[in-house]
Structure formats: C-alpha cells, structure tokens
Design an enzyme around this catalytic site. Structure first.
Site, PDB file in Angstrom:
ATOM      1  CD  GLU A 192       9.095   4.708   9.198  1.00  0.00           C
ATOM      2  OE1 GLU A 192       8.689   3.559   8.999  1.00  0.00           O
ATOM      3  OE2 GLU A 192       9.499   5.440   8.289  1.00  0.00           O
ATOM      4  CG  ASP A 201       5.819 -12.373 -10.639  1.00  0.00           C
ATOM      5  OD1 ASP A 201       4.961 -13.201 -10.265  1.00  0.00           O
ATOM      6  OD2 ASP A 201       5.524 -11.257 -11.099  1.00  0.00           O
ATOM      7  CB  ALA A 238       8.029   3.047  -0.062  1.00  0.00           C
ATOM      8  CB  SER A 293      10.890  -0.823 -13.665  1.00  0.00           C
ATOM      9  OG  SER A 293       9.489  -0.843 -13.519  1.00  0.00           O
ATOM     10  N   GLY A 294      11.409  -1.171 -10.016  1.00  0.00           N
ATOM     11  CA  GLY A 294      11.353  -0.369  -8.788  1.00  0.00           C
ATOM     12  C   GLY A 294      12.742   0.205  -8.515  1.00  0.00           C
ATOM     13  CG  HIS A 338       4.316  -3.608   4.846  1.00  0.00           C
ATOM     14  ND1 HIS A 338       3.747  -2.681   4.007  1.00  0.00           N
ATOM     15  CD2 HIS A 338       5.495  -3.047   5.285  1.00  0.00           C
ATOM     16  CE1 HIS A 338       4.524  -1.601   3.939  1.00  0.00           C
ATOM     17  NE2 HIS A 338       5.594  -1.808   4.688  1.00  0.00           N
ATOM     18  NE  ARG A 354       6.817  -1.572  10.029  1.00  0.00           N
ATOM     19  CZ  ARG A 354       7.218  -1.157   8.862  1.00  0.00           C
ATOM     20  NH1 ARG A 354       7.401  -2.036   7.899  1.00  0.00           N
ATOM     21  NH2 ARG A 354       7.389   0.106   8.629  1.00  0.00           N
ATOM     22  CG  LEU A 382      12.544   2.470   0.142  1.00  0.00           C
ATOM     23  CD1 LEU A 382      11.993   3.898   0.221  1.00  0.00           C
ATOM     24  CD2 LEU A 382      12.204   1.866  -1.206  1.00  0.00           C
ATOM     25  N   GLY A 440       6.797   5.788   4.263  1.00  0.00           N
ATOM     26  CA  GLY A 440       7.642   6.296   5.359  1.00  0.00           C
ATOM     27  C   GLY A 440       8.923   6.910   4.886  1.00  0.00           C
ATOM     28  CE  LYS A 469       3.626  -8.660 -11.814  1.00  0.00           C
ATOM     29  NZ  LYS A 469       3.208  -9.848 -11.079  1.00  0.00           N
ATOM     30  NE  ARG A 495      10.967  -4.161   5.732  1.00  0.00           N
ATOM     31  CZ  ARG A 495      10.343  -2.991   5.641  1.00  0.00           C
ATOM     32  NH1 ARG A 495      11.029  -1.874   5.500  1.00  0.00           N
ATOM     33  NH2 ARG A 495       9.039  -2.931   5.683  1.00  0.00           N
ATOM     34  CG  HIS A 543       2.681  -1.488   8.051  1.00  0.00           C
ATOM     35  ND1 HIS A 543       1.940  -0.700   8.896  1.00  0.00           N
ATOM     36  CD2 HIS A 543       3.771  -0.762   7.718  1.00  0.00           C
ATOM     37  CE1 HIS A 543       2.565   0.455   9.063  1.00  0.00           C
ATOM     38  NE2 HIS A 543       3.677   0.445   8.353  1.00  0.00           N
ATOM     39  CB  THR A 568       9.834   1.432  -5.395  1.00  0.00           C
ATOM     40  OG1 THR A 568      10.806   0.407  -5.299  1.00  0.00           O
ATOM     41  CG2 THR A 568      10.467   2.779  -5.080  1.00  0.00           C
TER      42      THR A 568
HETATM   43  C1  SIN Z   1       5.742   2.838   6.661  1.00  0.00           C
HETATM   44  O1  SIN Z   1       5.768   3.936   6.144  1.00  0.00           O
HETATM   45  O2  SIN Z   1       5.251   2.612   7.758  1.00  0.00           O
HETATM   46  C2  SIN Z   1       6.347   1.705   5.914  1.00  0.00           C
HETATM   47  C3  SIN Z   1       7.795   1.857   5.845  1.00  0.00           C
HETATM   48  C4  SIN Z   1       8.429   0.515   5.687  1.00  0.00           C
HETATM   49  O3  SIN Z   1       7.749  -0.479   5.473  1.00  0.00           O
HETATM   50  O4  SIN Z   1       9.655   0.454   5.822  1.00  0.00           O
END
Ligand code: SIN
Length: 524
Positions: free
Chosen positions: A113, A220, A45, A12-13, A349, A288, A390, A47, A34, A384, A241, A42
């Site tokens: 970012e 899962d 999060a 349920s994210g 992360h 990253r 998101l 950023g 669960k 990523r 991260h 979610t």
């Molecule tokens: C963060 O806020 O640094 C994480 C954002 C992300 O993982 O996309």
C-alpha cells in the site's frame, strides 16, 4: 442499577476484544458496545495489517517507512516497539483462527500500500477487518469470564468529579472508577464500577460529511476522556482516504482499498491522464496525505466531483479473485472495474490523534487505558502509514491487558460513587434539532477543516461551532437522555479539538495542510 466488574471494556473492535480476551484470564470482564458486537470500525478495514514477516523486509525498513509517512513527528520508540512486537501478535491472531491469504507456496500473500517500500500487508481478500472481527467475537463469546452488553452507550467516565471534587486539567491523580452506561433498550442508566477500564471506541469519521467509517464512529472515547479532563494529542491530523467510491447515496462512503493501487491500479483525471507523477515520484502509491491533496487539487482544477481509479489494464481474473468485495459493490452500482474506471473521491477515514497513551496503553487518568483508533500513542505522527492501525491496536491492547492485570486482586471498587442524577431532564426534543445540528457540524468540518485549511477557515469553523455547542449543551441539560444527543455532543467535542489543534499548529506538515504556512511542508 449497579454493576461491579474487574475490567470494563468500552468498544468491541480489535483493540477491545484482544484486551477482553486477555484480561479475562485474570478476572471478570464487562464488554459493552453501543450497537451490536460486530458493528465496529475494525469490521470495515479492507487492506489489512502491516507486519514484517519475510526477507527482504526488515523491522528497520518498516520503521523507516512509518517515520517517513509520519513526517518524523512520530514517537520513534513507540514505532520501534509496535513494529518489533507486531509479528508475534499476528501469529496469535492466526492461532485464534484468523485467516490471511496465502500463496501456493504456503507463504502469506503480502500486498503493498501507499508509502510502503516492501510488500508487507497481510490480508484476507479485501475484507481483512471483517475476518478479524468474526474470529475475535467467537473467541470472546465462548469465554465465561466475558459478559457482553450490546446497545449500551457509555455516557461519562466516573472520576472523583462525581464525588464532588473539583477536577481541572491541572488536577494530578485523576482516577477512573468506572462509567455511567445508558441502556438504549430500556433507557436505564447503569452505574458500572470497575477496577480497570479501557476505551476502545474506534474512529471519529462522522465528524465529517463524507467518511468511510460506519455511523457508530462518532469519537465517543476521545470526547469522554476530554470531558473527564484527560490528555488528548495530535488531533489536527485527520487522514482522508484518497479513494472512496464516488456515490453520493452511500453513507458510509464505500472504501476502495489502497491495495488495489498496490496491485497496479492508477489514478487518472477525467481526460484519462495519470496525474500522480506530477505530485510525487512514487506516483499513485505515494503516502495518503500527498495522494489525497493531489486529488483535491485535480478536482479543483477540473471542476469535477471525482477522479478515477483505472484497473482496466490489469488481469481481470486476478482482480476479481483478490478484490471480490469491491467487485461486487461496483457491479451493484453499474461499474465493472475490469472494463470501467472507478470514480473515486477522498473521504475522512482515520484520526491519527486521540487519547494520549504510553507504551502500555495507559492514559493520563489512573486505571484508564485506551487502545485502537481512539487512542494516540504517537506511532502515526503527522500521517499514518497504511495498515499500521490494526497493528498498533493489537500490540497496544496486548500490552494494556498485561499491564492492567497486575495486582488486580488488590484493587478495590469505589462504592461511594453515586448513581446518575437524571433530575431536571424532562424535555423530549424533536429529533430534527439533533440531526440538523449534526449536519451543520459535519458541513463546517468538511468546508473549513478538510484536506486544505487556512487560518481564516479555521477561525470561521470555531466561531460557528461555538453557536452549535451552546445550543446543544442547553438542549442536553433539559432533555431526556438519548444516545443521539450524546453522540452529537461527542462529535461537537471532537470537532472542537480538531479545530483547536489545527489552529495551534503554525506549519503545514503531513495531514495538516494550511495554505497560510505552505512553505513549511516537510519533504517526504
Ligand atoms: C485500505 O485498505 O486502503 C485502508 C487500509 C488502512 O486504512 O490502513
């Protein structure tokens, strides 16, 4: 007990909720979590969500940044689709009531970012995920076609295997008929028959000792689909991260959003020397994989347990206004980030790999979809780009819902599916066996399959994991079912997949860095 539902949503994210809300216009939805409905990856999060909103940004720039961060191992068509449809999905979130910070002019206050060449991250202070979760939960709860079951754990996807048909990885037309679901409060196992099912179980950070993910992120969905002989891909690409707060007491590790570096904070070593320029011309805002590896290297050189993030040169009032959640957390552990440097360390992360899906979220199993972190569309490639997750989750969930509702009235339940067979499960094993095995797996992954790998480390990891796998399967066969033993099995499955994929990739690229192949690292 048996339940039939048009759509079964596992998780349920953001992805699960968007799918549920959209599918509910066409039939009955059963949404399970669960834990509680808002205990999701979610919610954690910080950023935000990357999307192209204003000039001088453009789709082409966002596509280029995504491909470059992913070292061009991305599926370019998928990247294009997600980025082109992103702004429309963001508008829909706003329409549902999600707040994103705005400037005095009324325009969104976009942050930057690592790896982005423009400011394009929409955010709600430093708690964007929490805001999105809040609004979508409200929207789902008021929908009469959505039934929510909390504390319900998916044990297995139901396929023709449960009708006695031999299913292998070569079997064509594996079909999902629903799932067996464990009610944690009553210990009852439900047979849920569904016409369409979606996996939206989130992350797998707890495969490692130190993670920014909540305790529920145990991979899962990936493990269930793998056991059902579905296709999994890109598992070697685990994103660490760069900046989790160094505080060994915290589980999960507290995230210090990359947006803080976008705001001007810089990484320094224990002598207070900025070090990122040695590694990449983009400095503290490099992608990253590069930043996490640089920190790992600095820690090895100095023998320190962490490096520092320095924001003391920035405007104190603006810092606190933009990052109130981080400020409050730091103050609670005695750090005032307007005056003190923040000790930070990389932490597991995000898993870029997962259940293989197409552009409509379809997995290799009929009537089974996947979206969000448990899925892998190829969008992220070998690494990523920050805040693209998101975005991908909301776009794919929307597409999956549009696809899954087609002909829903015509689809039939498979009533021949038997109930769960719990025979022979009598042993009520001590919890200590499970927690100890979990700790062993997490240690193996942290020590041998982390930011820096080698062929020998990967071999060791696999050999040691094989012992724990055998012990756990024996225990599982004999034990009364609990969510904890199921989670341990799932974590072992996901750890196995990460190691296997890492062993098969004979190069260093993006998040997969193997010292035996270091010359193959693609330029960023
Ligand atoms: C963060 O806020 O640094 C994480 C954002 C992300 O993982 O996309």
């Amino acid at each position: 007990m048996r339940i039939s539902t048009d759509f079964l949503v596992i998780g349920s994210g953001l992805a699960g909720l968007v799918f549920a809300i959209k599918a509910a216009k066409h039939g009955k939805v059963l949404l399970i979590n669960k834990s509680s409905i808002d205990t999701t990856t979610t919610s954690y999060a910080q950023g935000g969500i990357a999307a192209v909103t204003y000039l001088p940004d453009s789709h082409d720039k966002h596509i280029k940044d995504t491909l470059s961060a992913g070292r061009f191992l991305n599926d370019e068509a998928m990247v294009r689709t997600v980025i082109h449809e992103g702004a429309a999905r963001v508008k829909e979130l706003v329409k549902w009531g999600v707040r994103f910070d705005k400037k005095k002019s009324g325009h969104f206050d976009l942050s930057r970012e690592g790896g982005h060449t423009e400011n394009r991250v929409l955010h709600w202070k430093d708690r964007t995920g929490h805001e999105i979760q809040r609004v979508l939960v409200e929207e789902a709860k008021k929908n009469k076609n959505i039934t929510v079951l909390e504390n319900h754990f998916a044990i297995d996807i139901i396929t023709q295997h449960h009708l006695g048909v031999k299913v292998t990885r070569q079997t064509k037309d594996i079909t999902c008929y629903g799932a067996y679901i464990f009610n944690k409060e009553t210990s009852q196992i439900l047979t849920v028959l569904s016409k369409q099912t979606i996996m939206a179980t989130g992350g797998a950070g707890n495969v490692y000792l130190n993670t920014t993910n909540p305790a529920v992120a145990t991979g899962d969905g990936i493990a269930l689909v793998y056991r059902a002989k579905g296709k999994i891909r890109d598992m070697e690409f685990v994103q660490f991260h760069p900046t989790a707060l160094y505080n060994p007491k915290d589980h999960p590790a507290f995230l210090i959003t990359e947006a803080l570096r976008g705001f001007g904070a810089i990484l320094v070593n224990k002598k207070a020397h900025p070090f990122m320029d040695k590694y990449d011309k983009r400095g503290s805002l490099a992608p990253r994989d590069i930043v996490a590896r640089a920190i790992d290297n600095e820690m090895k050189i100095s023998g320190a347990n962490h490096v520092f993030l320095d924001c003391t040169h920035l405007d104190a009032h603006k810092l606190i206004t933009h990052f109130p959640h981080i400020y409050a957390k730091c103050i609670s552990v005695g750090i005032d980030f307007t005056k003190d440097k923040i000790p930070v360390v990389p932490a597991a992360h995000y898993i870029c790999g997962g259940i293989s899906i197409d552009v409509n979220g379809q997995t290799s199993i009929n009537h089974l979809y996947a979206a969000g972190e448990c899925a892998c569309s190829g969008m992220h490639g070998a690494n990523r780009l920050a805040s693209n997750s998101l975005l991908e989750a909301v776009v794919i969930a929307d597409r999956a819902a549009k696809h899954a509702v087609i002909d829903i009235e015509r689809l039939k339940f498979n009533e021949e599916i038997p109930d769960w067979d719990a025979e022979g499960t009598v042993l009520n094993e001590e919890m200590v066996l499970i927690t100890q095995s979990l700790f062993e797996v997490q240690s193996i992954m942290a020590n041998y399959v982390g930011i820096v790998r080698s062929d020998l480390r990967l071999k060791r990891a696999l050999d040691r994991l094989a012992i724990i796998f055998k012990e756990t399967e024996e225990l599982y066969e004999k034990s009364i079912l609990t969510d904890k033993i199921c989670e341990l099995r799932n974590i072992i499955n996901v750890a196995y997949l990460i190691i296997k994929f890492a062993k098969n990739r004979k190069q260093s690229i993006g998040l997969h860095y193997n010292t035996d192949y270091k010359n193959n690292q693609n330029p960023s």
